[in-house]
Scaffold this motif. Structure first.
Motif, mmCIF file in Angstrom:
data_model
loop_
_atom_site.group_PDB
_atom_site.id
_atom_site.type_symbol
_atom_site.label_atom_id
_atom_site.label_comp_id
_atom_site.label_asym_id
_atom_site.label_seq_id
_atom_site.Cartn_x
_atom_site.Cartn_y
_atom_site.Cartn_z
ATOM 1 N N ARG A 626 0.812 -1.228 0.000
ATOM 2 C CA ARG A 626 0.000 0.000 0.000
ATOM 3 C C ARG A 626 0.842 1.272 0.000
ATOM 4 N NH1 ARG A 626 -3.831 -1.135 4.996
ATOM 5 N NH2 ARG A 626 -3.964 1.138 4.897
ATOM 6 N N LYS A 627 2.174 1.116 0.124
ATOM 7 C CA LYS A 627 3.079 2.263 0.164
ATOM 8 C C LYS A 627 2.704 3.242 1.274
ATOM 9 C CE LYS A 627 5.110 0.753 -3.588
ATOM 10 N NZ LYS A 627 6.407 0.071 -3.506
ATOM 11 N N CYS A 628 2.415 2.691 2.441
ATOM 12 C CA CYS A 628 2.038 3.545 3.565
ATOM 13 C C CYS A 628 3.067 3.414 4.683
ATOM 14 C CB CYS A 628 0.645 3.194 4.080
ATOM 15 S SG CYS A 628 0.488 1.505 4.703
ATOM 16 N N PRO A 629 3.174 4.437 5.562
ATOM 17 C CA PRO A 629 4.193 4.427 6.617
ATOM 18 C C PRO A 629 3.816 3.509 7.772
ATOM 19 C CG PRO A 629 2.861 6.400 6.786
ATOM 20 C CD PRO A 629 2.411 5.698 5.546
ATOM 21 N N VAL A 630 4.827 3.185 8.570
ATOM 22 C CA VAL A 630 4.643 2.371 9.776
ATOM 23 C C VAL A 630 5.259 3.110 10.955
ATOM 24 C CG1 VAL A 630 5.304 0.241 10.941
ATOM 25 C CG2 VAL A 630 4.638 0.169 8.569
ATOM 26 N N GLY A 631 4.557 3.097 12.072
ATOM 27 C CA GLY A 631 5.099 3.682 13.289
ATOM 28 C C GLY A 631 5.468 2.594 14.282
ATOM 29 N N ILE A 632 6.628 2.782 14.935
ATOM 30 C CA ILE A 632 7.067 1.858 15.975
ATOM 31 C C ILE A 632 7.340 2.674 17.233
ATOM 32 C CG2 ILE A 632 8.808 0.196 16.706
ATOM 33 C CD1 ILE A 632 9.286 -0.482 13.825
ATOM 34 N N GLY A 633 6.764 2.242 18.338
ATOM 35 C CA GLY A 633 6.957 2.976 19.581
ATOM 36 C C GLY A 633 7.315 2.078 20.732
ATOM 37 N N ILE A 634 8.054 2.629 21.704
ATOM 38 C CA ILE A 634 8.348 1.929 22.957
ATOM 39 C C ILE A 634 7.796 2.770 24.092
ATOM 40 C CG2 ILE A 634 10.140 1.084 24.502
ATOM 41 C CD1 ILE A 634 11.852 0.418 22.200
ATOM 42 N N ILE A 635 7.023 2.144 24.944
ATOM 43 C CA ILE A 635 6.401 2.814 26.090
ATOM 44 C C ILE A 635 6.949 2.180 27.356
ATOM 45 C CG2 ILE A 635 4.232 3.368 27.242
ATOM 46 C CD1 ILE A 635 2.852 3.008 24.497
ATOM 47 N N ASP A 636 7.542 2.984 28.211
ATOM 48 C CA ASP A 636 8.177 2.494 29.440
ATOM 49 C C ASP A 636 7.436 3.063 30.640
ATOM 50 O OD1 ASP A 636 9.922 1.238 31.129
ATOM 51 O OD2 ASP A 636 11.472 2.771 30.993
ATOM 52 N N THR A 658 -3.459 -2.589 33.878
ATOM 53 C CA THR A 658 -4.207 -1.365 33.607
ATOM 54 C C THR A 658 -3.562 -0.574 32.477
ATOM 55 O OG1 THR A 658 -4.876 -1.243 35.932
ATOM 56 C CG2 THR A 658 -5.083 0.771 34.626
ATOM 57 N N ALA A 659 -2.241 -0.422 32.540
ATOM 58 C CA ALA A 659 -1.533 0.314 31.491
ATOM 59 C C ALA A 659 -1.697 -0.366 30.138
ATOM 60 C CB ALA A 659 -0.059 0.435 31.852
ATOM 61 N N SER A 660 -1.585 -1.707 30.100
ATOM 62 C CA SER A 660 -1.716 -2.421 28.823
ATOM 63 C C SER A 660 -3.119 -2.253 28.246
ATOM 64 C CB SER A 660 -1.387 -3.905 29.013
ATOM 65 O OG SER A 660 -2.327 -4.536 29.841
ATOM 66 N N ARG A 661 -4.127 -2.251 29.127
ATOM 67 C CA ARG A 661 -5.504 -2.051 28.644
ATOM 68 C C ARG A 661 -5.669 -0.670 28.017
ATOM 69 N NH1 ARG A 661 -9.238 0.718 30.996
ATOM 70 N NH2 ARG A 661 -8.313 0.585 33.073
ATOM 71 N N ARG A 675 3.995 -6.754 24.850
ATOM 72 C CA ARG A 675 4.834 -6.569 26.032
ATOM 73 C C ARG A 675 6.257 -6.958 25.641
ATOM 74 N NH1 ARG A 675 4.343 -9.340 32.028
ATOM 75 N NH2 ARG A 675 5.848 -7.961 33.060
ATOM 76 N N PHE A 676 7.175 -6.023 25.848
ATOM 77 C CA PHE A 676 8.532 -6.203 25.371
ATOM 78 C C PHE A 676 9.494 -6.597 26.478
ATOM 79 C CE2 PHE A 676 12.545 -4.553 23.433
ATOM 80 C CZ PHE A 676 12.525 -5.375 22.328
ATOM 81 N N GLY A 677 9.243 -6.130 27.662
ATOM 82 C CA GLY A 677 10.088 -6.451 28.817
ATOM 83 C C GLY A 677 9.243 -6.385 30.068
ATOM 84 N N GLY A 678 9.893 -6.303 31.216
ATOM 85 C CA GLY A 678 9.136 -6.270 32.467
ATOM 86 C C GLY A 678 8.152 -5.125 32.523
ATOM 87 N N ASP A 679 8.601 -3.911 32.183
ATOM 88 C CA ASP A 679 7.733 -2.736 32.260
ATOM 89 C C ASP A 679 7.741 -1.947 30.953
ATOM 90 O OD1 ASP A 679 10.287 -1.854 32.388
ATOM 91 O OD2 ASP A 679 10.093 -0.695 34.230
ATOM 92 N N GLU A 680 8.042 -2.606 29.846
ATOM 93 C CA GLU A 680 8.092 -1.956 28.544
ATOM 94 C C GLU A 680 7.085 -2.582 27.588
ATOM 95 O OE1 GLU A 680 12.555 -0.196 27.709
ATOM 96 O OE2 GLU A 680 12.098 -2.224 27.075
ATOM 97 N N PHE A 681 6.463 -1.718 26.788
ATOM 98 C CA PHE A 681 5.543 -2.174 25.752
ATOM 99 C C PHE A 681 6.005 -1.611 24.410
ATOM 100 C CE2 PHE A 681 3.132 -2.184 29.640
ATOM 101 C CZ PHE A 681 2.414 -3.369 29.586
ATOM 102 N N VAL A 682 5.804 -2.384 23.345
ATOM 103 C CA VAL A 682 6.062 -1.922 21.986
ATOM 104 C C VAL A 682 4.727 -1.815 21.265
ATOM 105 C CG1 VAL A 682 7.028 -2.580 19.742
ATOM 106 C CG2 VAL A 682 8.403 -2.828 21.783
#
Length: 763
Positions: A626-636, A658-661, A675-682
């Motif tokens: 589709r030639k569209c962009p992708v965003g990648i984020g890390i939330i700690d 609660t945070a994941s919800r 969930r990427f690590g103990g307290d990190e989300f991607v």
């Protein structure tokens, strides 16, 4: 013969080691990499090896217990470690180049290595230099290495794991911080040293309980476990009892040089190959015997044997043999009158045969599925599958088969029969004529009879009775001479119907008597009730046509008795089918549950690393198209350690959930959360721009701080978020583990400015 160091000689050489002499000894080849196999009890094979070091100096082997502590004390161990790492990478490269089977090699990374080397830089450089994927090298880090300079080591380990290196915690339980290590480090495997437990009469029960608890704990965390230092059967029995599969120790294998290790691996692979050959031979033998039993009508025995063989053969092991077995089991169930279970096995076999591209078996299965619909009186569905069978037969590889003409004949006859039932007589005659081309009257008399019977039936329907009367005597003679009991019904019944249509009642009587005579040679179990009922149907029609009411009444009475027996058998078969369906549903539910567990983080319900990698590959394909962009984020989650330490892990778990919800609700229409690590989300975001991410990040921050605020008072810390995002316009040639560090940079830029907030960068 190996000579070991004796007393003071070895100690003298060791104590005199310095940086230059160590390098000289390495250059002279005195230090050699040894490998100790890691053995899987379940798979019954070697699945990995640990790289160890042996020192031979002047025909004398110096024990690692003598030189390693000295090298550690003198801060020289990193020189030797780097050399052994290079040996391991070089060996994996050699094996890959020579096409040998590759199993992971574990290399030891000490606390000193993190202090004196750029561990991340060295390992990534070795991976690039020797073109060895990170997954082929495992990193063993002792638990005590995490005591000092924790943050630097944690960061290095995290980055190495993201590249694909598996992390093993070595000597687990030997330090004071074992549980903290598991909490803080996202390790893949724990290495349990049996020597730590030192089993004896006084402590064996307690040690056993501790071993069991550690194994169960690691399994509940989704981590693997390797027991090392296993030296006796007692230790092995304890490990087996608690489900520890992988063993490293003298009980199975001692450390050995690379040459001996290669010989051992070849021996193990040869043994496995012989077992595979034995399994295949067993499966093929069972298959042949079950076919013979099926042809003799011994259905229960045939089914039992075929199922036993199927349990020994997996799809991955031999897909062709597996789908052949599913076909035979389906045929057995169908012969027993249980079409539902027969169809289940036919469809399973068809799925496998299409996957392994075995058109010969696919053709048989399409034909057999068509035969089920034929028996159930659904000509349209039967035609659909018979035509699919014909398509498979057209493939060039099938034309070379010995039974090619036979299969073509059967498919054409089946199609002619089903089109006849639909009243499509032109189509029926078309396929009948194609079948006639394959008939050889001298070599295939049975086929000739089948063809003539179908021809008579069609010609009678289309006004060519004279031709039928002309050939009918020869057709009857051929039918009466059938000797194979398994085939006599399929030949005699259509000839009987032709006699009735021609009003040749004497011939009809003679054919029915031949049917009865043949049927009386076999038990109900061998022949089945269906054929006996249909013989009585023919008899009833015969007596009604000749006007013998008494014989008709007696035949009708026996007919109803047989129908009642069949009804009872049908109920039994339905119960078996229902039970089978229930078991199948339970299996599907279990498989679905297991699949979900593989993809989902059990605490938060969001995706895990495995699902992140899968989804990125899927998103990459969509966005490339589709030639569209992708965003990648890390939330700690900032201050999460404080929350755990102050309020306990139950409260900490609540905050994570609660945070994941909240994060899931925010990105539900744009991507996925992991969930990427103990307290990190991607988060992965599809077709988004900077303004959308800015609004989303602000909303996540507001809601998390609103719902997760501990206390408004200044002395209490609140749960806040640091977020880093990147946007990529082109991701065709990227890998998720390559892109996450860019988001990480934005995250740590936020943290450097006092945590809390978010940054977005467009690449």
């Amino acid at each position: 013969m190996e000579t070991k160091s004796k007393g003071g000689d070895g100690v003298i050489y060791v104590e005199n080691l310095n940086k230059q002499s160590l390098k000289d000894y390495i250059d002279q080849g005195e230090f050699e990499m040894y490998l100790q196999p890691q053995y899987s009890i379940v798979k019954n094979t070697i699945i990995g090896a640990e790289a160890l070091t042996r020192w031979k100096h002047k025909d004398m082997y110096i024990s690692p217990g003598e030189f390693i502590p000295v090298l550690e004390r003198k801060n020289l161990i990193s020189i030797l470690d780097r050399y052994i790492w290079t040996c391991a990478f070089r060996l994996q490269e050699k094996k890959r180049r020579e096409g040998q089977q590759i199993i992971p090699i574990s290399i030891n990374v000490s606390r000193s290595d993190f202090s004196h080397l750029d561990v991340y830089g060295v390992l990534t450089e070795l991976s690039r230099t020797y073109c060895v994927p990170p997954e082929d090298i495992h990193l063993e880090i002792t638990e005590t290495a995490f005591v000092e300079d924790k943050q630097a080591i944690y960061t290095a380990v995290r980055d190495l794991k993201r590249l694909g290196f598996q992390i093993l915690i070595d000597d687990f339980g030997s330090g004071y911080s074992a549980l903290n290590t598991l909490k803080d480090i996202d390790a893949d495997i724990v290495k349990l040293d049996m020597k730590f437990f030192d089993l004896n009469e006084k402590n064996s029960m307690r040690a056993r309980d501790i071993i069991g608890a550690v194994i169960q704990m690691t399994q509940s965390l989704g981590m693997g476990i390797i027991a090392e230092g296993v030296e006796n059967a007692e230790q092995l029995d304890i490990l087996k009892e608690f489900g520890c599969d992988v063993i490293q120790g003298y009980f199975f294998y001692r450390p050995m040089n690379v040459s001996d290790f290669d010989m051992t691996m070849r021996r193990v692979l040869d043994t496995a190959s012989r077992k595979n050959i034995d399994s295949r031979a067993f499966g093929e033998e069972c298959l042949d015997e079950s076919i013979r039993l099926l042809e003799r009508g011994e259905y229960e025995s045939a089914l039992s044997l075929a199922k036993r063989a199927l349990s020994q053969i997996s799809v991955d092991f031999d897909g062709n043999l597996y789908c052949n077995m599913e076909n035979i089991i389906g045929a057995i169930y169908t012969a027993m009158g249980n079409e539902m279970m027969g169809m289940e096995h036919y469809l399973t076999g068809l799925s496998v045969s299409l996957k392994v591209d075995n058109s010969a078996v696919s053709g048989k299965l399409y034909n057999n599925i068509g035969c089920v619909y034929q028996a159930l009186g659904d000509p349209q569905q039967a035609i659909k599958y018979f035509l699919l069978a014909m398509e498979e037969l057209k493939r060039p590889e099938n034309k070379k088969e010995d039974l090619y003409e036979q299969r073509c004949f059967i498919s054409n006859i089946n199609l002619a029969d089903e089109y006849f039932k639909l009243g499509a007589f032109e189509e029926s005659e078309h396929y009948l004529n194609r079948a006639a081309e394959l008939v050889d009257n001298s070599a295939n008399e049975d086929y000739y009879l089948t063809y003539r019977a179908a021809q008579c039936k069609l010609y009678l329907q289309t006004g060519r009775e004279d031709f039928v009367r002309e050939i009918f005597p020869d057709v009857v003679d051929m039918a009466m001479n059938i000797r194979d009991w398994s085939e006599f019904w399929s030949y005699l019944e259509p000839v009987c119907d032709i006699a009735l249509a021609l009003n040749e009642m004497d011939e009809m009587k003679r054919i029915i008597q031949r049917m009865e005579q043949q049927a009386d040679l076999y038990s109900v179990e061998q022949l089945g009730l269906e054929i006996r009922i249909r013989i009585h149907e023919k008899l009833l029609v015969y007596y009604e046509n000749i006007g013998d009411s008494e014989k008709a009444r007696q035949t009708e009475f026996e007919y109803f008795r047989l129908c009642k027996m069949q009804y009872q058998e049908m109920k039994k078969a339905r119960v078996e089918a229902i039970n089978y369906k229930i078991q199948l549903n339970l299996q599907h539910e279990e498989n679905a549950k297991f699949k979900k567990q593989i993809d989902i983080d059990q605490l938060t319900g969001v995706g895990n690393r495995y699902k992140l990698e899968k989804d990125y590959k899927m998103i990459k394909g969509i966005c490339s198209e589709r030639k569209c962009p992708v965003g990648i984020g890390i939330i700690d989650l900032d201050n999460f350690k404080y929350i755990n330490d102050t309020y306990g892990h139950l409260q900490g778990d609540w905050y994570l959930k609660t945070a994941s919800r909240i994060i899931k609700e925010a990105v539900v229409n744009t991507g996925g959360v992991y969930r990427f690590g103990g307290d990190e989300f991607v988060v992965l975001l599809v077709d988004v721009q900077e303004d959308v991410i800015d609004q989303m990040a602000t909303e996540i921050e507001r809601k998390v701080e609103e719902e997760c605020l501990l206390n408004q008072s200044a002395e209490r810390k609140a749960l806040t978020l640091s977020q880093g995002y990147v946007i990529l316009d082109h991701i065709e040639n990227t890998d998720v583990w390559q892109m996450i560090p860019y988001a990480d940079e934005q995250l740590y830029a936020v943290k450097e400015h006092g945590k809390r907030g978010h940054r977005i960068k467009k690449l």
